[in-house]
Design an enzyme around this catalytic site. Structure first.
Site, PDB file in Angstrom:
ATOM      1  N   THR A 191       0.854  -1.200   0.000  1.00 11.96           N
ATOM      2  CA  THR A 191       0.000   0.000   0.000  1.00 11.96           C
ATOM      3  C   THR A 191       0.883   1.240   0.000  1.00 11.96           C
ATOM      4  O   THR A 191       2.023   1.193   0.456  1.00 11.96           O
ATOM      5  CB  THR A 191      -0.917   0.013   1.252  1.00 11.96           C
ATOM      6  N   ARG A 238      -5.417  -0.040  -4.595  1.00 11.48           N
ATOM      7  CA  ARG A 238      -5.193  -1.445  -4.960  1.00 11.48           C
ATOM      8  C   ARG A 238      -5.183  -2.315  -3.716  1.00 11.48           C
ATOM      9  O   ARG A 238      -4.496  -2.021  -2.740  1.00 11.48           O
ATOM     10  CB  ARG A 238      -3.871  -1.599  -5.713  1.00 11.48           C
ATOM     11  N   ASP A 261       5.934   0.900  -7.037  1.00  8.50           N
ATOM     12  CA  ASP A 261       5.736  -0.192  -6.089  1.00  8.50           C
ATOM     13  C   ASP A 261       4.667  -1.132  -6.635  1.00  8.50           C
ATOM     14  O   ASP A 261       3.564  -0.691  -6.987  1.00  8.50           O
ATOM     15  CB  ASP A 261       5.301   0.354  -4.722  1.00  8.50           C
ATOM     16  N   LYS A 317      -9.176   2.961   1.252  1.00  7.62           N
ATOM     17  CA  LYS A 317      -8.201   2.818   2.325  1.00  7.62           C
ATOM     18  C   LYS A 317      -8.215   4.004   3.291  1.00  7.62           C
ATOM     19  O   LYS A 317      -7.423   4.036   4.223  1.00  7.62           O
ATOM     20  CB  LYS A 317      -6.796   2.646   1.748  1.00  7.62           C
ATOM     21  N   SER A 346       4.193  -0.183   1.641  1.00  8.97           N
ATOM     22  CA  SER A 346       5.333  -0.637   0.837  1.00  8.97           C
ATOM     23  C   SER A 346       5.831   0.439  -0.118  1.00  8.97           C
ATOM     24  O   SER A 346       6.979   0.407  -0.536  1.00  8.97           O
ATOM     25  CB  SER A 346       4.936  -1.896   0.052  1.00  8.97           C
ATOM     26  N   ASP A 401      -3.637   4.982  -2.241  1.00  9.23           N
ATOM     27  CA  ASP A 401      -3.935   4.315  -3.506  1.00  9.23           C
ATOM     28  C   ASP A 401      -5.174   3.432  -3.299  1.00  9.23           C
ATOM     29  O   ASP A 401      -5.733   3.386  -2.205  1.00  9.23           O
ATOM     30  CB  ASP A 401      -2.739   3.489  -3.977  1.00  9.23           C
ATOM     31  N   GLY A 435      -1.859  -2.628   5.475  1.00  7.32           N
ATOM     32  CA  GLY A 435      -1.727  -3.912   6.152  1.00  7.32           C
ATOM     33  C   GLY A 435      -2.837  -4.843   5.734  1.00  7.32           C
ATOM     34  O   GLY A 435      -3.277  -4.841   4.579  1.00  7.32           O
ATOM     35  N   SER A 459       1.207  -1.314  -4.824  1.00 10.43           N
ATOM     36  CA  SER A 459       0.317  -0.156  -4.903  1.00 10.43           C
ATOM     37  C   SER A 459      -0.125   0.033  -6.350  1.00 10.43           C
ATOM     38  O   SER A 459       0.619  -0.299  -7.276  1.00 10.43           O
ATOM     39  CB  SER A 459       1.036   1.116  -4.416  1.00 10.43           C
TER      40      SER A 459
END
Length: 276
Positions: A40, A58, A205, A72, A168, A56, A86, A208
């Site tokens: 994330t 995803r 990343d 999120k 991440s 984001d 998480g 994400s």
């Protein structure tokens, strides 16, 4: 955490009995749980009149994209929101639990919720479970003391910063913040900077992706900009039903059947249905 003395009184201090058990289990070949990647990019920044949160959209299950457009940024109170990284179930339930507790507190006291109260409830719950609740949070809000921004780690530690990232893709987002942050940002500058930070995480990343959600919190109102920026939108629109021009597929041969001669339909009296 506490034990009982023979007399029944509570003895203070920590109990490390489980450490010996864990050592025995490891010698027998049981592997302890390792670190998990959050997958994330979430971020927040304080500007002149409030706080801007970004995330984001995803959601991943291992190497599979489970949801391309999840939320999120979670509601905590009318003046407080929280980004979660998480395990999705952990972030949703922890934030929902604290939101419920704060609502009861507002009903009981008749006062607005403070950001530090939400932070204390979240970190106390996470510390109680020693990191087994996988929720890394960026908490932001505005109360009578002004705008506040906190990061809350899964083990219960916290930071209070003018800008913060987690997940991440946090290093990519932090690079954008460190290059573009300045004091007394305007609302538009803060929204643009958070959008760039999330976009950096999405593009660099693998955990994400998809779109950018933004939440702007000020003393007067909250603007939740769902899908503020589409980063990976489709470049075409499929037609339903699919239409093909005449002559697209060549006709090799044609066979026509008269179904009235091939199929014989008879109607007769069958057994009566028993209704008694």
């Amino acid at each position: 955490m506490t034990g009982q003395e023979p007399g029944g009184s509570s003895a203070g201090g920590f109990s490390f009995d489980l450490c010996e058990r864990n050592t025995i289990l490891e010698k027998k070949g049981l592997q302890p749980p390792g670190l998990l990647k959050t997958g994330t990019t979430i971020a927040g920044i304080i500007f002149k009149d409030g706080v801007v949160l970004g995330a984001d959209t995803r959601s991943t299950a291992g190497s599979t994209v489970a949801d391309k457009n999840c939320e999120k940024i979670h509601y905590i109170a009318p003046n407080i929101y929280c980004c979660g990284a998480g395990t999705a179930a952990d972030t949703e339930n922890v934030t929902g639990m604290v939101a419920s507790a704060l609502e009861l507190h507002r009903y009981g006291t008749g006062r607005g919720s403070r950001v530090v109260t939400a932070m204390t409830l979240l970190k106390s719950h996470l510390f109680r479970y020693q990191g087994h609740v996988s929720a890394a949070l960026v908490l932001g809000g505005v109360d009578f003391r002004g705008p506040h921004l906190f990061t809350i780690y899964p083990h219960g530690s916290t930071d209070s910063l003018p800008y913060a990232t987690m997940g991440s893709g946090s290093l990519n987002a932090m690079a954008v913040f460190e290059a573009g942050y300045k004091d007394d940002l305007t609302r538009d500058e803060a929204v643009d900077l958070v959008t760039k930070a999330i976009r950096s995480g999405v593009y660099n990343d693998l955990g994400s992706g998809s779109n950018v959600d933004i939440c702007v919190i000020t003393r007067d109102k909250v603007d939740y900009l769902r899908n503020h920026q589409y980063l990976q939108g489709k470049t075409y629109q499929r037609q339903f039903p699919q239409k093909f021009a005449a002559g697209t597929a060549p006709v090799v041969r044609t066979r026509v059947f008269d179904l009235t001669q091939v199929v014989e339909v008879t109607e007769g009296g069958g057994e009566a249905m028993e209704i008694s």
